[in-house]
Design an enzyme around this catalytic site. Sequence first.
Site, mmCIF file in Angstrom:
data_model
loop_
_atom_site.group_PDB
_atom_site.id
_atom_site.type_symbol
_atom_site.label_atom_id
_atom_site.label_comp_id
_atom_site.label_asym_id
_atom_site.label_seq_id
_atom_site.Cartn_x
_atom_site.Cartn_y
_atom_site.Cartn_z
ATOM 1 N N THR A 185 0.854 -1.190 0.000
ATOM 2 C CA THR A 185 0.000 0.000 0.000
ATOM 3 C C THR A 185 0.884 1.232 0.000
ATOM 4 O O THR A 185 2.022 1.197 0.474
ATOM 5 C CB THR A 185 -0.862 0.074 1.269
ATOM 6 O OG1 THR A 185 0.013 0.101 2.388
ATOM 7 C CG2 THR A 185 -1.779 -1.099 1.375
ATOM 8 N N GLU A 330 -5.925 -3.055 -0.753
ATOM 9 C CA GLU A 330 -6.366 -4.104 0.171
ATOM 10 C C GLU A 330 -7.591 -4.878 -0.337
ATOM 11 O O GLU A 330 -7.990 -5.864 0.264
ATOM 12 C CB GLU A 330 -6.707 -3.491 1.536
ATOM 13 C CG GLU A 330 -5.501 -3.040 2.350
ATOM 14 C CD GLU A 330 -5.068 -1.608 2.053
ATOM 15 O OE1 GLU A 330 -5.376 -1.099 0.954
ATOM 16 O OE2 GLU A 330 -4.425 -0.998 2.929
ATOM 17 N N LYS A 439 -14.058 16.710 13.327
ATOM 18 C CA LYS A 439 -15.010 16.389 14.386
ATOM 19 C C LYS A 439 -15.292 17.654 15.188
ATOM 20 O O LYS A 439 -14.461 18.097 15.973
ATOM 21 C CB LYS A 439 -14.462 15.273 15.264
ATOM 22 C CG LYS A 439 -14.281 14.011 14.422
ATOM 23 C CD LYS A 439 -13.912 12.788 15.206
ATOM 24 C CE LYS A 439 -13.916 11.597 14.241
ATOM 25 N NZ LYS A 439 -13.429 10.375 14.822
ATOM 26 N N TRP A 444 -19.714 15.303 12.634
ATOM 27 C CA TRP A 444 -18.663 15.222 11.629
ATOM 28 C C TRP A 444 -18.910 16.203 10.494
ATOM 29 O O TRP A 444 -20.043 16.337 10.014
ATOM 30 C CB TRP A 444 -18.589 13.816 11.042
ATOM 31 C CG TRP A 444 -18.080 12.783 11.991
ATOM 32 C CD1 TRP A 444 -17.801 12.956 13.324
ATOM 33 C CD2 TRP A 444 -17.793 11.421 11.684
ATOM 34 N NE1 TRP A 444 -17.359 11.780 13.866
ATOM 35 C CE2 TRP A 444 -17.344 10.820 12.891
ATOM 36 C CE3 TRP A 444 -17.852 10.651 10.540
ATOM 37 C CZ2 TRP A 444 -16.960 9.479 12.949
ATOM 38 C CZ3 TRP A 444 -17.490 9.327 10.591
ATOM 39 C CH2 TRP A 444 -17.034 8.738 11.797
HETATM 40 P P1 AMP Z 1 -4.885 2.779 -3.030
HETATM 41 O O1 AMP Z 1 -4.813 1.574 -2.172
HETATM 42 O O2 AMP Z 1 -3.568 3.456 -3.212
HETATM 43 O O3 AMP Z 1 -5.555 2.478 -4.317
HETATM 44 O O4 AMP Z 1 -5.768 3.868 -2.276
HETATM 45 C C1 AMP Z 1 -7.070 3.561 -1.873
HETATM 46 C C2 AMP Z 1 -7.760 4.794 -1.421
HETATM 47 O O5 AMP Z 1 -7.912 5.715 -2.494
HETATM 48 C C3 AMP Z 1 -9.182 4.570 -0.937
HETATM 49 O O6 AMP Z 1 -9.228 4.098 0.384
HETATM 50 C C4 AMP Z 1 -9.793 5.947 -1.099
HETATM 51 O O7 AMP Z 1 -9.480 6.789 -0.020
HETATM 52 C C5 AMP Z 1 -9.110 6.462 -2.338
HETATM 53 N N1 AMP Z 1 -9.972 6.263 -3.514
HETATM 54 C C6 AMP Z 1 -9.951 5.254 -4.399
HETATM 55 N N2 AMP Z 1 -10.901 5.426 -5.344
HETATM 56 C C7 AMP Z 1 -11.546 6.571 -5.044
HETATM 57 C C8 AMP Z 1 -12.642 7.282 -5.632
HETATM 58 N N3 AMP Z 1 -13.248 6.857 -6.740
HETATM 59 N N4 AMP Z 1 -13.042 8.416 -5.023
HETATM 60 C C9 AMP Z 1 -12.449 8.877 -3.901
HETATM 61 N N5 AMP Z 1 -11.418 8.250 -3.309
HETATM 62 C C10 AMP Z 1 -10.962 7.108 -3.870
#
Ligand code: AMP
Length: 543
Positions: A185, A330, A439, A444
């Site tokens: 990640t 994940e 918060k 929120w």
């Molecule tokens: P990654 O594991 O690097 O792909 O990051 C995942 C995170 O990217 C998610 O938990 C979200 O916070 C963000 N994310 C992924 N897709 C979107 C989306 N379509 N809109 C907003 N946030 C997103």
Amino acid sequence: MQGLMQDWPLRVSTVIDHAARYHGEREVVTRTVEGPVERCTYRDVHGRARRCAAALAGLGVREGDVVATLAWNTHRHLEAWYGITGAGAVYHTLNPRLFPEQIAYIAGHAEDRWVLADTSFVPILEQLQDACPGIEGFVLLTDRQHMPATGLRNALCYEELLADADPDFAWIQGDEGAAAGLCYTSGTTGNPKGVLYSHRSNVLHSLACNGADALALTSRTVVMPVVPMFHANAWSIAFSAPMAGAKLVLPGPRLDGASVYELLDTERVSFTAAVPTVWLMLLQHLEESGSELPYLQRVVIGGSAVPRVMMETFEKRYGVEVLHAWGMTEMSPLGTVGVLKAGMDALGFDERIGIKLKQGRPIYSVEMKIVDDAGRELARDGEAFGHLLVRGPAVVSEYLKGEGGALLDDEGWFQTGDVATIDPEGFMQITDRSKDVIKSGGEWISSIELENIAVGHPGIAEAAVIGIAHPKWDERPLLVVVPVEGAAPSREDVLDFLRDRVARWWLPDDVVFVDEIPHTATGKIQKLTLREQFADYRLPTAR
Ligand code: AMP
């Protein structure tokens, strides 16, 4: 009583076997790292993947070993994934956009034994090889003619290895639960953590992604994953395209607007996928060159939220359907896709766009719910927002080597770290990251919603909202703004604009103007850095 059906292990090698047998002539087109566009077929990819597996076995790679790739989307990278997994090993996608020290940490943590890399990454690897004594050698994904002079230890030529390898190598037949792939990640806090996909999770996830209300790839689709294979399994496309027999177009290293457009056009791509930044570059190119998109039917956009104007431009100006998708490393990574449900097509354009701007609804095999701080489930009414929890066969259960401790609650739910609403139709909308939500007095405030509204102000180019400590309310929002070049909106002017558009208690307590807002390697606003930057900031309302 047990069912009486066959136990057919869901191994990823079955995917490329199927593609070779039933879609053997279907093309895999690559813009190579060397430059030219090359064509091969699923039959070729299958044959070469078997040679790759044989070659790796010859190098001493055994079941369960981790073999890294540091490569763009090319047919060689695709073969490598099937070759590595076919040899019983685990492909580990390294992300070239990280700093060399981070790559070295990840390669060491994962215990990578060999690295299969594009020649363009040789300088990075030369920098980090001394920090990675566990790596036995490097296979450069090119032919003899393009082998660079390099100080990498045991640098081998991929095409030479393949030429000498056994073409009849039989896939290692292991357990479907065995590890197949590994991706770290991006890790905004602490060290990056490894997500270890199994053969079973990859196959099930790709089947789910190919659902008709998800990516819906078919043997008639021409797919171009611009999203890199090193970014969370290329959103399943390296598996779901061969599974369907879709023609695959791989853009290699060139992701600028003109290069992406060229392949969309010459290869008649009907389906493509990438993060918003890539589409921003494409739309700019289209506008400047006056080009059209006659072949493209659908574009999947995810990784961060799709801006409204981007969705409207694709749909209205170019006649391309946008599918907003959400997921995370994940989750293999796809969780939701924004495909409209029965009856919604009849809605007006604005209403449809309003639904499609949400992050979408869960694909089959993803369970989802939202909860409050105490873990109580919240209403699926599109209004209440809370921590987003997920569960399913392609969702992580723990990180590699137990990093970060236990991840799941007693019922097996995984905390995504996102805050969201879920509406009665099942469409989920991200309103924040858990650590970014503000918060205020026990309630929120969504930082993302405030940012989205703020950028609607004509004088604002980019906006970020962070919570600042407040003696009475716990936290209150601070709006950080990058003005449009040449514009100089005032604090009052910005607050007046927001006053008409948000609940009174959501109104930021202050506005500050900056030249730049910090971003992560994947283009997301770096709230952590921003919070550090404003650590000593005191709101006027707190004085
Ligand atoms: P990654 O594991 O690097 O792909 O990051 C995942 C995170 O990217 C998610 O938990 C979200 O916070 C963000 N994310 C992924 N897709 C979107 C989306 N379509 N809109 C907003 N946030 C997103």
